[in-house]
Every structure is written in structure tokens, then in C-alpha cells.
Design a protein around this motif. Structure first.
Motif, mmCIF file in Angstrom:
data_model
loop_
_atom_site.group_PDB
_atom_site.id
_atom_site.type_symbol
_atom_site.label_atom_id
_atom_site.label_comp_id
_atom_site.label_asym_id
_atom_site.label_seq_id
_atom_site.Cartn_x
_atom_site.Cartn_y
_atom_site.Cartn_z
ATOM 1 N N LYS A 165 0.848 -1.209 0.000
ATOM 2 C CA LYS A 165 0.000 0.000 0.000
ATOM 3 C C LYS A 165 0.874 1.247 0.000
ATOM 4 N N GLN A 166 1.921 1.206 0.822
ATOM 5 C CA GLN A 166 2.801 2.371 0.924
ATOM 6 C C GLN A 166 3.509 2.618 -0.402
ATOM 7 N N ILE A 167 3.908 1.527 -1.033
ATOM 8 C CA ILE A 167 4.609 1.664 -2.316
ATOM 9 C C ILE A 167 3.690 2.284 -3.353
ATOM 10 N N VAL A 168 2.467 1.762 -3.416
ATOM 11 C CA VAL A 168 1.505 2.272 -4.388
ATOM 12 C C VAL A 168 1.191 3.739 -4.095
ATOM 13 N N ALA A 169 1.056 4.069 -2.818
ATOM 14 C CA ALA A 169 0.770 5.452 -2.436
ATOM 15 C C ALA A 169 1.912 6.383 -2.813
ATOM 16 N N ALA A 170 3.122 5.838 -2.777
ATOM 17 C CA ALA A 170 4.289 6.649 -3.127
ATOM 18 C C ALA A 170 4.525 6.670 -4.630
ATOM 19 N N GLY A 171 3.620 6.050 -5.373
ATOM 20 C CA GLY A 171 3.689 6.108 -6.828
ATOM 21 C C GLY A 171 4.416 4.947 -7.479
ATOM 22 N N GLY A 172 4.779 3.946 -6.670
ATOM 23 C CA GLY A 172 5.482 2.809 -7.246
ATOM 24 C C GLY A 172 4.536 1.651 -7.531
ATOM 25 N N SER A 173 5.104 0.572 -8.033
ATOM 26 C CA SER A 173 4.283 -0.633 -8.245
ATOM 27 C C SER A 173 5.011 -1.831 -7.675
ATOM 28 N N THR A 174 4.239 -2.842 -7.356
ATOM 29 C CA THR A 174 4.877 -4.043 -6.823
ATOM 30 C C THR A 174 4.600 -5.181 -7.781
ATOM 31 N N ASN A 175 5.362 -5.205 -8.854
ATOM 32 C CA ASN A 175 5.122 -6.285 -9.799
ATOM 33 C C ASN A 175 5.942 -7.494 -9.396
ATOM 34 N N LEU A 176 5.397 -8.181 -8.440
ATOM 35 C CA LEU A 176 6.094 -9.299 -7.817
ATOM 36 C C LEU A 176 6.528 -10.349 -8.827
ATOM 37 N N VAL A 177 5.683 -10.566 -9.795
ATOM 38 C CA VAL A 177 5.973 -11.626 -10.765
ATOM 39 C C VAL A 177 7.297 -11.374 -11.470
ATOM 40 N N GLU A 178 7.514 -10.145 -11.862
ATOM 41 C CA GLU A 178 8.757 -9.831 -12.565
ATOM 42 C C GLU A 178 9.971 -10.068 -11.687
ATOM 43 N N TRP A 179 9.794 -9.822 -10.410
ATOM 44 C CA TRP A 179 10.940 -9.928 -9.513
ATOM 45 C C TRP A 179 11.254 -11.356 -9.101
ATOM 46 N N MET A 180 10.175 -12.155 -9.005
ATOM 47 C CA MET A 180 10.359 -13.457 -8.391
ATOM 48 C C MET A 180 10.863 -14.500 -9.382
ATOM 49 N N LEU A 181 11.047 -14.087 -10.633
ATOM 50 C CA LEU A 181 11.604 -14.979 -11.668
ATOM 51 C C LEU A 181 10.870 -16.328 -11.706
#
Lengths: 244, 154
Positions: free
Chosen positions: B138-154
Motif C-alpha cells: 500500500k505504501q509503495i503504491v501510495a508513493a507512486g510505485g508498483s509491486t510487480n512481484l511476478v517480474e521480480w520473483m523470476l
């Protein structure tokens, strides 16, 4: 691109007593562009199937656009094995014993890898057995299990058989380019950005059969050779579709 | 806290959860089903899991408190919990269900009670961790970021 064949979506009935698994399977199926209905029991599934049993129209006209069927048809049932009351196996049996429902493919899901259970289900007529948790790669296999068949029949030329099962959708321009590279030199425009619908062909091939169909814009349907269509066993009738 | 730092924390936190066996690859699968048309999918499924698990744990507690214990019913509840935890990738909760089912089959009340304690513990652990994770998100999204977990988790 709005085409009747595409808009009449493949409808899957998903049966699972777990609300989490229902949400998951619904999302998995919707991600793969299926229309989904979920129910939480075998008896509700039969009820849902039964409601449409009597509504089903048996077309005796030669050209049928799927859009004529206004009722919601179920094209595949995917069910959990372990459920209170009617189990997935019981549901499978009931579907296969019904004259009107037996052609609907049924897929069983289970969290338990019990070989005897798997073979029992397959023997009873299940198309596939998925181990839970079900993944996108499993759902991708469902493309091959379609009972809806566009029975649009018109005499067409057939193509030669190929070795491996294959579905090819191409425009006439593409197939020309495959065979004759100098087509481009001969002035055939390479910058056609949209396929002309009248050029579209859809070819389904297996080791024993090759079915070639051609799209007719005026009829908004795919047409194929009548004789070839009748050679396909009922259980393998395939939906012919176009996706962009 | 700036977005990149938050995202790094998110990634590290998630990686730790995987490393410590709290989560398995099924959790990553959930993110694959999340997109712009269903941006809250993971949170929704996990919420369903929380509600369902709490219901099941309450039912189990009550069932084991009965003068005559109905092991079949208890086994059915545990089977459900095993299934739902497996479906969201709650690896340790799922594993805690396995000996539980064995004790049901053996009709061993004490064994079942111990297992129930273990299940409760694992459930509370993953609940807290996932709530922390979603808070970070939530904090990341509020700060304008995204959490694209799929891309990170390989």
C-alpha cells in the motif's frame, strides 16, 4: 474485431465447495478468456445444467451461427473431487449418464494425488485430471476440449495431411508468402495491416485428419467440407474460433 | 521513505518469507493472476483465506472440545484447511495439517490438540507477515510505485 464466432464465448461451469478455490479457478479461467459460472456443490451444478437441458436447440439447418443460441450453454465442467454431499466423481457419473449432457467434457481437480482415483475418473469419462493447486498451464490445456462445433458446412477443398496435430490460422497472403517467397517481389503488398476476412482460413490437422475451413464474412461463420466434418468423432468436435 | 527503498524492503521481505518456508511458489502464481483489471486479486484471495481459516480453526477447537470427538468431521475440516492454505501458497500452514490428519486417523485426541496448537501458531504467523507485506505494498503504491512481484520473483 467483433465476430459472432468469437463473441460466443466458451462457457465453463466450475464446481468447488471451497470459496478460495472458486475464486482462483474463476480468475484462472477468466484470464484465459473463458466465460465462467461457479457453483459450490454438485447438486447446484446439475441444477444449472438441467435448466438448460431443455432449452438446447438442435439445429437442423446447415448453417448455424453460435449467436443464434441465446441460452447459456455449458461447454465444459471443471469440478473438485472431494466435496460434501455429491462428490466430483458422482457429478461426473451423472453427467456421463445423461443423454443430453454426456458430451460435455468434464475435468476433475483434486488436492490428492491418488492414482486409483485418477484412473477411476478417467475411466468414467473425465477428460483430464488436474492436481491442485491448479495453474495457468493446466487451464491452457482446456483449449483442446471443446464440444461446440460450428457446423457450418459447405463444400471446400481439403488440404494434405500433416504429421503432427496443428491448428493454423492464416490469411491467404500469409500462406502465399510461406510457399512462394518471390510473392513480395511480384508486387503483393506486404503492408496489409489487417487480414481480409475473406482470406482467413483455419486449418485443424492431426495424424489422421486435416480439416480446412474458410471464413465467410457474409455468413459470419467458418465453413468446411461436409464430408470431412462428419469424419470427426463426436467426442472430438472442435470449436473453430478466431482471436486477435 | 522513497519508493525504491520501499520496493527493496518489499522484495527482501518477500524473499525471506520464501526462504523460511512461509510461502511457496503458489503465492507467486497468485500475482500472475493480478493485473490492471483485477488489481486487488491477491489481497482478496488472501482475505478469503483468513476468514475461512479462522472459521475452520474455531470449528476445530469446538469439535475437539466435545465429550465425544468426531474425528471424521475434524479430518474434513483439516482437509479443507490444507487445501485452502495450499491454494494460496501458505506452505507452513499446509504442512502443519499433515500430521493433524494422521492423528485424526489414529483417533488420537491429544495428538490432534497439539496439532491444532501448531496450526493456530502457523496461521497467526503467516497472517501477520502477509498483513505486513500488504501494508508495504500500500505504501509503495501510495508513493507512486508498483509491486510487480511476478517480474521480480523470476
Amino acid at each position: 474485431m467483433g465476430m459472432a464466432v468469437e463473441e460466443s464465448q466458451f462457457h465453463v461451469l466450475a464446481v468447488d465447495d471451497s470459496i478460495i478455490d472458486r475464486k482462483l479457478i474463476e480468475r484462472l479461467l477468466k484470464t484465459s478468456s473463458y466465460q465462467v459460472t461457479t457453483v459450490d456443490s454438485g447438486s447446484k451444478a446439475l441444477e444449472f445444467l438441467g435448466l438448460h437441458e431443455n432449452d438446447r436447440i438442435t439445429p437442423n439447418e446447415t448453417s448455424v451461427s453460435p449467436k443464434l443460441h441465446q441460452e447459456v450453454e455449458v461447454n465444459l465442467v471443471i469440478t473438485d473431487y472431494c466435496m460434501p454431499g455429491m462428490s466430483g466423481y458422482d457429478l461426473l457419473k451423472k453427467i456421463k449418464e445423461s443423454s443430453s449432457l454426456k458430451n460435455i467434457p468434464v475435468v476433475i481437480m483434486s488436492s490428492e494425488d491418488v492414482p486409483s482415483r485418477i484412473s477411476r475418473c478417467l475411466e468414467e469419462g473425465a477428460e483430464e485430471f488436474f492436481l491442485k493447486p491448479v495453474r495457468l498451464s493446466d487451464v491452457n490445456k482446456l483449449h483442446l476440449m471443446r464440444t461446440k462445433c460450428c457446423k457450418n458446412i459447405q463444400n471446400q477443398e481439403t488440404q494434405e495431411n500433416k504429421e503432427s496435430p496443428e491448428i493454423q490460422l492464416q490469411t491467404a497472403a500469409q500462406s502465399n508468402n510461406n510457399n512462394k517467397r518471390k510473392a513480395i517481389d511480384e508486387g503483393i503488398s506486404p503492408d496489409r495491416t489487417r487480414p481480409r476476412y475473406s482470406d482467413l482460413t483455419l486449418t485443424l490437422t492431426s495424424t489422421s485428419l486435416s480439416l480446412s475451413t474458410k471464413y465467410s464474412p457474409s455468413r459470419n461463420s467458418f465453413f468446411c467440407d461436409r464430408k470431412k466434418l462428419s469424419e470427426i468423432p463426436a467426442e472430438y468436435q472442435v470449436v473453430l474460433w478466431y482471436e486477435n | 521513505m522513497e519508493v525504491n527503498q520501499l520496493q527493496r524492503t518489499f522484495l527482501e521481505y518477500t524473499a525471506a518469507l520464501f526462504r523460511e518456508g512461509f510461502l511457496d511458489s503458489q503465492f507467486t502464481q497468485l500475482y500472475q493472476l493480478q493485473d490492471e483489471s483485477n488489481p486487488k486479486f491477491v489481497v482478496e484471495v488472501v482475505s478469503l483465506f483468513f476468514d475461512d481459516s479462522e472459521r475452520l480453526i474455531n470449528d476445530l477447537t469446538r469439535a475437539l472440545d466435545e465429550p465425544i470427538v468426531d474425528f471424521k468431521k475434524i479430518d474434513a475440516h483439516v482437509h479443507q484447511l490444507k487445501g485452502s492454505s495450499s491454494s494460496i501458497g501458505a506452505h507452513r500452514v499446509k504442512n502443519s495439517c499433515l500430521p493433524f490428519r494422521d492423528f485424526c486417523e489414529a483417533q488420537n485426541t491429544d495428538g490432534c490438540l497439539r496439532c491444532l496448537q501448531q496450526v493456530k501458531q502457523e496461521y497467526l504467523l503467516i497472517k501477520n507477515k502477509l498483513e505486513d507485506l500488504f501494508q508495504l505494498e500500500k505504501q509503495i503504491v501510495a508513493a507512486g510505485g508498483s509491486t510487480n512481484l511476478v517480474e521480480w520473483m523470476l
